[in-house]
Scaffold this motif. Structure first.
Motif, PDB file in Angstrom:
ATOM      1  N   ALA A  47      -8.573  -1.538  -0.647  1.00 18.63           N
ATOM      2  CA  ALA A  47      -7.297  -1.028  -1.150  1.00 18.63           C
ATOM      3  C   ALA A  47      -6.234  -2.108  -1.071  1.00 18.63           C
ATOM      4  N   LEU A  48      -6.245  -2.863   0.029  1.00 20.10           N
ATOM      5  CA  LEU A  48      -5.272  -3.941   0.197  1.00 20.10           C
ATOM      6  C   LEU A  48      -5.486  -5.013  -0.868  1.00 20.10           C
ATOM      7  N   ASP A  58      -0.330   4.917  -1.197  1.00 24.48           N
ATOM      8  CA  ASP A  58      -1.490   4.974  -0.312  1.00 24.48           C
ATOM      9  C   ASP A  58      -1.004   5.166   1.121  1.00 24.48           C
ATOM     10  N   LEU A  82       0.828  -1.205   0.000  1.00 22.82           N
ATOM     11  CA  LEU A  82       0.000   0.000   0.000  1.00 22.82           C
ATOM     12  C   LEU A  82       0.865   1.260   0.000  1.00 22.82           C
ATOM     13  N   ASN A 102      -4.165  -3.975  -4.251  1.00 19.85           N
ATOM     14  CA  ASN A 102      -2.710  -3.929  -4.370  1.00 19.85           C
ATOM     15  C   ASN A 102      -2.060  -5.304  -4.361  1.00 19.85           C
ATOM     16  N   ASP A 111     -14.423   1.951  -0.649  1.00 25.28           N
ATOM     17  CA  ASP A 111     -13.127   2.529  -1.039  1.00 25.28           C
ATOM     18  C   ASP A 111     -12.166   2.550   0.151  1.00 25.28           C
ATOM     19  N   GLY A 112     -12.463   1.716   1.162  1.00 22.49           N
ATOM     20  CA  GLY A 112     -11.670   1.709   2.386  1.00 22.49           C
ATOM     21  C   GLY A 112     -10.446   0.808   2.295  1.00 22.49           C
ATOM     22  N   PRO A 113      -9.742   0.670   3.414  1.00 20.50           N
ATOM     23  CA  PRO A 113      -8.459  -0.037   3.432  1.00 20.50           C
ATOM     24  C   PRO A 113      -8.537  -1.514   3.054  1.00 20.50           C
ATOM     25  N   THR A 122      -3.152   6.553   3.510  1.00 19.56           N
ATOM     26  CA  THR A 122      -4.315   6.713   4.384  1.00 19.56           C
ATOM     27  C   THR A 122      -4.922   5.382   4.826  1.00 19.56           C
ATOM     28  N   SER A 123      -4.852   4.353   3.975  1.00 17.77           N
ATOM     29  CA  SER A 123      -5.393   3.051   4.370  1.00 17.77           C
ATOM     30  C   SER A 123      -4.588   2.491   5.541  1.00 17.77           C
ATOM     31  N   PHE A 124      -5.290   1.968   6.543  1.00 17.33           N
ATOM     32  CA  PHE A 124      -4.646   1.489   7.767  1.00 17.33           C
ATOM     33  C   PHE A 124      -3.713   2.584   8.308  1.00 17.33           C
ATOM     34  N   GLU A 125      -4.279   3.760   8.406  1.00 16.69           N
ATOM     35  CA  GLU A 125      -3.506   4.949   8.799  1.00 16.69           C
ATOM     36  C   GLU A 125      -2.804   4.734  10.140  1.00 16.69           C
TER      37      GLU A 125
END
Length: 302
Positions: free
Chosen positions: A264-265, A209, A204, A268, A259-261, A211-214
């Motif tokens: 996103a994971l 990225d 990520l 990727n 559109d959250g983590p 912001t995901s799993f900030e």
């Protein structure tokens, strides 16, 4: 339940099952194995991520639990799971809510509803599950570890209830009215691989990225729910069922942003991000192990 091999999962709220073991559930259901899900609360205190549904919140109309009941039904349809129950029946136990401790894990909220699951009588709650165990007669059960993954009081209580119920269900002289005694051969706690989590975070961050799993650093300390690889016991490769898992997660729209983590994971890393689900063996003997020293089937050795 007529399948020769039967899996029981005990989760705290709607959506926990899809995030944790959705791919495994879909894989086993597709293979004709019995899959039973018991959800302990309606998730009434969850944060609502859909603005137009904000009126369902506990401090407004307090109808989120009923809405999430529909989300869970839709998720189970995506996974192909036909046997789902609420502990004691829908509405018996309410989501306890939570707040964040300064150390980064969840703890009980300051104000808790009278029938919150956190306040449930342990024996009473366990008896509801004893009846299910003796009816379904699963060889394998999956639930949380003693900390509930990240400290949520309902996760911790689900662990306690599942553990106690499994013990009580095996005693021939205990509550004969709840059915014939049944001893669950293997019990697992859901887990997240440290190596996989670090690889996912690294992918990520390399993709830009931030912001995901900030707040999580691929090379730094990880949250409580991440398990060192040496403590893992089993991995189920259900990469062929990742799309079902993601569809089930999307069904929980009030709780998981598309559109959250999580997504996103997946974008990727591809199917491997969510298709490999890990477990810790809490009861029973391990079966055949792969080259990494892990079981690849929760029913191995039975």
């Amino acid at each position: 339940m007529t399948a020769d091999q039967r899996l029981l999962l005990v989760h705290a709220h709607p959506d926990d099952e899809s995030i944790g073991q959705g791919a495994t559930m879909a894989k086993y259901a597709a293979e004709g194995r019995g899959v039973t899900l018991v959800t302990c609360t309606g998730g009434e205190m969850g944060e609502i991520l859909v603005p137009e549904l904000a009126h369902l919140a506990a401090d407004q109309e307090d109808r989120l639990g009923e809405h999430r009941r529909g989300e869970l039904a839709a998720a189970m349809q995506e996974l192909g799971v036909t046997d789902h129950r609420y502990l004691g029946g829908f509405g018996t136990y309410r989501d306890s809510g939570m707040k964040w401790h300064e150390d980064g894990h969840a703890v009980a909220a300051d104000d808790i509803h009278d029938n919150a699951f956190w306040h449930a009588d342990l024996t009473e709650a366990a008896d509801h599950l004893v009846a299910v165990i003796r009816e379904v007669r699963p060889q394998v059960m999956v639930t949380y570890d003693q900390f509930g993954g990240y400290g949520h009081p309902d996760h911790i209580q689900a662990h306690r209830v599942a553990t106690y119920a499994a013990a009580l269900a095996a005693v021939p002289s205990y509550r004969k009215d709840l059915g014939e005694a049944w001893d669950i051969a293997k019990i697992y706690w859901g887990a997240m691989s440290e190596t996989r989590m670090r690889a996912g975070l690294r992918a990520l961050r390399d993709a830009g990225d931030t912001t995901s799993f900030e707040g999580m650093d691929p090379d730094g300390p990880l949250p409580y729910f991440v398990t060192p690889d040496e403590d893992l016991s089993a991995v189920v490769d259900a990469t062929d069922h990742v799309e079902q898992k993601l569809a089930a997660m999307r069904a929980h729209a009030t709780q998981i942003a598309i559109d959250g983590p999580f997504f996103a994971l997946s974008n990727n890393l591809g199917n491997v991000a969510w298709g490999l689900e890990f477990f810790r063996l809490a009861k029973g003997k391990p079966g055949e192990l792969n080259e990494d020293g892990l079981e690849t089937d929760l029913f191995a050795g039975l």
